[in-house]
Write an enzyme that holds these catalytic residues in place. Structure first.
Site, PDB file in Angstrom:
ATOM      1  N   CYS A 300      29.873  27.684   1.275  1.00  0.00           N
ATOM      2  CA  CYS A 300      28.560  27.896   1.905  1.00  0.00           C
ATOM      3  C   CYS A 300      28.550  29.132   2.781  1.00  0.00           C
ATOM      4  O   CYS A 300      27.542  29.807   2.917  1.00  0.00           O
ATOM      5  CB  CYS A 300      28.185  26.671   2.721  1.00  0.00           C
ATOM      6  SG  CYS A 300      29.429  26.258   3.948  1.00  0.00           S
ATOM      7  N   GLU A 397      21.173  31.467  -4.028  1.00  0.00           N
ATOM      8  CA  GLU A 397      22.580  31.122  -3.813  1.00  0.00           C
ATOM      9  C   GLU A 397      23.221  30.853  -5.175  1.00  0.00           C
ATOM     10  O   GLU A 397      22.881  29.876  -5.847  1.00  0.00           O
ATOM     11  CB  GLU A 397      22.700  29.866  -2.936  1.00  0.00           C
ATOM     12  CG  GLU A 397      24.132  29.540  -2.591  1.00  0.00           C
ATOM     13  CD  GLU A 397      24.306  28.222  -1.818  1.00  0.00           C
ATOM     14  OE1 GLU A 397      23.657  27.233  -2.188  1.00  0.00           O
ATOM     15  OE2 GLU A 397      25.103  28.203  -0.861  1.00  0.00           O
TER      16      GLU A 397
HETATM   17  P1  NAD Z   1      24.142  18.738  -3.675  1.00  0.00           P
HETATM   18  O1  NAD Z   1      23.050  18.880  -2.684  1.00  0.00           O
HETATM   19  O2  NAD Z   1      23.797  18.756  -5.109  1.00  0.00           O
HETATM   20  O3  NAD Z   1      24.952  17.383  -3.441  1.00  0.00           O
HETATM   21  C1  NAD Z   1      25.543  17.075  -2.200  1.00  0.00           C
HETATM   22  C2  NAD Z   1      25.647  15.575  -2.073  1.00  0.00           C
HETATM   23  O4  NAD Z   1      24.334  15.031  -2.006  1.00  0.00           O
HETATM   24  C3  NAD Z   1      26.324  14.865  -3.245  1.00  0.00           C
HETATM   25  O5  NAD Z   1      27.135  13.825  -2.753  1.00  0.00           O
HETATM   26  C4  NAD Z   1      25.154  14.317  -4.035  1.00  0.00           C
HETATM   27  O6  NAD Z   1      25.474  13.176  -4.794  1.00  0.00           O
HETATM   28  C5  NAD Z   1      24.202  13.960  -2.918  1.00  0.00           C
HETATM   29  N1  NAD Z   1      22.791  13.866  -3.307  1.00  0.00           N
HETATM   30  C6  NAD Z   1      22.142  14.536  -4.284  1.00  0.00           C
HETATM   31  N2  NAD Z   1      20.850  14.144  -4.341  1.00  0.00           N
HETATM   32  C7  NAD Z   1      20.672  13.208  -3.375  1.00  0.00           C
HETATM   33  C8  NAD Z   1      19.560  12.431  -2.938  1.00  0.00           C
HETATM   34  N3  NAD Z   1      18.368  12.530  -3.510  1.00  0.00           N
HETATM   35  N4  NAD Z   1      19.756  11.592  -1.908  1.00  0.00           N
HETATM   36  C9  NAD Z   1      20.949  11.476  -1.297  1.00  0.00           C
HETATM   37  N5  NAD Z   1      22.042  12.168  -1.692  1.00  0.00           N
HETATM   38  C10 NAD Z   1      21.906  13.025  -2.716  1.00  0.00           C
HETATM   39  O7  NAD Z   1      25.186  19.876  -3.303  1.00  0.00           O
HETATM   40  P2  NAD Z   1      26.506  20.281  -4.109  1.00  0.00           P
HETATM   41  O8  NAD Z   1      26.070  21.007  -5.341  1.00  0.00           O
HETATM   42  O9  NAD Z   1      27.393  19.090  -4.217  1.00  0.00           O
HETATM   43  O10 NAD Z   1      27.204  21.289  -3.082  1.00  0.00           O
HETATM   44  C11 NAD Z   1      26.964  22.646  -3.038  1.00  0.00           C
HETATM   45  C12 NAD Z   1      25.983  22.989  -1.935  1.00  0.00           C
HETATM   46  O11 NAD Z   1      26.500  22.568  -0.666  1.00  0.00           O
HETATM   47  C13 NAD Z   1      25.740  24.490  -1.782  1.00  0.00           C
HETATM   48  O12 NAD Z   1      24.381  24.732  -1.610  1.00  0.00           O
HETATM   49  C14 NAD Z   1      26.522  24.833  -0.511  1.00  0.00           C
HETATM   50  O13 NAD Z   1      26.068  25.993   0.158  1.00  0.00           O
HETATM   51  C15 NAD Z   1      26.335  23.609   0.291  1.00  0.00           C
HETATM   52  N6  NAD Z   1      27.363  23.522   1.344  1.00  0.00           N
HETATM   53  C16 NAD Z   1      26.983  23.745   2.641  1.00  0.00           C
HETATM   54  C17 NAD Z   1      27.934  23.721   3.662  1.00  0.00           C
HETATM   55  C18 NAD Z   1      27.553  23.997   5.088  1.00  0.00           C
HETATM   56  O14 NAD Z   1      28.346  23.703   5.974  1.00  0.00           O
HETATM   57  N7  NAD Z   1      26.383  24.546   5.374  1.00  0.00           N
HETATM   58  C19 NAD Z   1      29.271  23.441   3.343  1.00  0.00           C
HETATM   59  C20 NAD Z   1      29.624  23.222   2.010  1.00  0.00           C
HETATM   60  C21 NAD Z   1      28.642  23.252   1.019  1.00  0.00           C
END
Ligand code: NAD
Length: 503
Positions: A300, A397
């Site tokens: 991120c 992104e």
């Molecule tokens: P994602 O949003 O697809 O999923 C993250 C989590 O949310 C997963 O466990 C998923 O199952 C869950 N999820 C998905 N839909 C949901 C819903 N409707 N309700 C509840 N939970 C739900 O993200 P990803 O693809 O797993 O991760 C990548 C993203 O994470 C990138 O955008 C990255 O920038 C971000 N990220 C941010 C940080 C930070 O500290 N700002 C750190 C690491 C990653």
């Protein structure tokens, strides 16, 4: 035997129990399959092979986990701080003892390279040690005297919380969220990312072996729109700590609205690294490369937009191309590997779709731009040049080892381009002009800024983003602000005058 084959042999040993038993949920201290009996497979991005089956939790499993967290809350909240601290330290020790297993499983499940993941376990242990040290002061407050009253503030844990984590560095991020929640006195229901469930299971086991009472930490595997959604809607869950995409952050905010959930959102980024011509260009080059091509660019805080001053752009970019072309893509367990495979087919398709988008937008693919191999999700580290900030490759992104370089002439232009983004997580600035650094950092729209440095995390500092990159901060006392409620108690010091009605 090469180091890689020795590592693969060790990995096979570590995976044996997962292959045999699959990954079960852990609710009220018991390992259980999903109540519906449903399961899904987790695959390795290295060769697309099945690692093991995983319980596919749904609403009923979340109900059971939330109830367990609710039941366990009063005793955990009221446990003397020093006793809680000891358990957190034992969890840190348990992580350290299984550091290699955690690193190998993380690499195989996520495709991250061992050179970065070998430290993931130790960083996770550090999170537990750091918050263990804060436990004794977590409830402290202030005394605020007013006429006739002694006002006292204190903090109390908010209650059972939901923690939802992504797949990019799942072990570290889980510890980052769960350690302060437990230290604050909250109980937890953790829903890890469906793409990377292995180390979340190991972590929950370590916590139980460390003496954490049953129900304090519950693990429910499953998909976001099933288990994840239900967790965000559950009335027993008082807050959600979420790390993931901005789009999902907005979805879960809506899902949590009916139960007025407190939300902490750590979301996406399209972070600028601004390099001025007076900078130490050797160090800037190292940092630019490290901050986008390490951790597969699935990070991120990655500096995915390079803003380079026109006067040095040609030479800097030429040197960048040379280095990017030499980055070693390979097996995640090979110690020499710098970039491993991307997490999953759909993410691989998304990242590689930007190669075509870049061309259509009129940018140049100066390095990379191709998929690699015939199995696994390997891509070449990629550099786009001749880009402008309006292009999709500069605004969206991509979350892979892909850097977009944009030139600028003046400081004002650099600032305008840096801030022209819906995101605001991190920014990086390279200049040896101190007053310029002060001016630019004042106006950069980002939650975290590093000057003449890559991202170096210091646990007491606030971590988080602005704009579409998030709401709330982690780290130091900021974590406790989220997991705890402020409480005010006013004690009358004497017989002050109380307004009398109906006399
Ligand atoms: P994602 O949003 O697809 O999923 C993250 C989590 O949310 C997963 O466990 C998923 O199952 C869950 N999820 C998905 N839909 C949901 C819903 N409707 N309700 C509840 N939970 C739900 O993200 P990803 O693809 O797993 O991760 C990548 C993203 O994470 C990138 O955008 C990255 O920038 C971000 N990220 C941010 C940080 C930070 O500290 N700002 C750190 C690491 C990653």
């Amino acid at each position: 035997m090469t180091e890689l084959s020795a590592n693969i042999t060790k990995l096979t040993g570590y995976l044996e129990r997962f292959r045999r038993d699959g990954i079960l949920n852990l609710i009220a201290g018991e390992s259980r399959p999903a109540l519906s009996g449903a399961a899904f497979n987790t695959l390795s991005p290295t060769d697309e092979s099945v690692i093991c089956s995983v319980a596919r939790g749904g609403a009923a499993d979340i109900d059971a986990a939330a109830q367990a967290a609710k039941d366990a809350f009063p005793a955990w909240r009221d446990m003397p701080a020093l006793q809680r601290k000891k358990i957190l330290i034992r969890i840190a020790e348990g992580i350290e003892a299984r550091a290699e297993e955690i690193a190998f499983c993380e690499c195989w499940d996520t495709g991250q390279a061992l050179r970065f993941m070998s430290k993931a376990a130790l960083r996770g242990a550090e999170n537990f040690r750091y918050f263990a040290d804060q436990v004794t002061a977590a409830r402290d407050g202030k005394t605020l005297q007013s006429p006739g009253l002694m006002n006292v503030t204190t903090r109390v844990p908010i209650g059972p919380v939901g923690v939802i984590t992504p797949w990019n560095t799942p072990f570290m991020l889980s510890t980052w969220k769960i350690a302060p929640a437990l230290a604050a006195g909250c109980t937890v229901v953790h829903k890890p990312a469906e793409f990377s469930p292995l180390t979340a299971r190991i972590l929950a086991e370590i916590a139980h072996q460390a003496g954490l009472p049953a129900g304090v930490w519950n693990l429910v595997n499953g998909f976001g729109d099933e288990a994840g959604k239900h967790l965000t809607e559950h009335p027993a869950i008082k807050a959600i700590a979420f790390v993931g995409e901005s789009r999902t952050g907005s979805l879960i905010t809506k899902q949590g609205a009916d139960t007025l959930k407190r939300m902490h959102l750590e979301l996406g980024g399209k972070n600028p690294v601004v390099v001025f011509d007076d900078a130490d260009l050797e160090r800037a080059l190292d940092a630019v490369i490290f901050m986008i091509y390490s951790i597969n660019g699935e990070r991120c805080t990655s500096s995915s937009r390079l803003l380079i001053q026109e006067t040095i752009a040609e030479e800097f970019q030429a040197r960048l191309v040379e280095r990017v072309n030499r980055i070693r893509v390979g097996h995640p367990l090979d110690p020499k590997t710098e970039i491993g495979p991307l997490i999953a087919q759909e993410h691989f398709d998304k990242v590689t779709s930007y190669f075509e988008i870049a061309k259509q937008d009129g940018a140049t693919i100066a390095a990379g731009g191709e998929r690699l191999g015939s199995s696994g999700y390997f891509v070449q580290p990629t550099l786009f040049t001749n880009a402008d900030n309006k292009m999709r490759i500069a605004q969206e992104e991509i979350f892979g080892p892909v850097l977009t370089a944009i030139t600028f002439t003046t400081e004002e232009e650099a600032l305008e381009v840096a801030n022209d983004s819906k995101y605001g997580l991190t920014a990086y600035l390279w200049t040896n002009d101190l007053t310029r650094a002060l001016r630019v950092t004042t106006h950069l729209e980002a939650g975290m800024i590093w000057v003449n440095s890559e991202n170096v995390r210091h646990l007491p500092t606030p971590f988080g983003g602005i704009k579409s990159s998030g709401i709330g901060r982690d780290g130091g006392d900021w974590s406790f602000d989220f997991y705890m409620e402020q409480k005010h108690i006013g004690f009358a010091l004497g017989q002050h005058k109380i307004p009398r009605l109906g006399v």
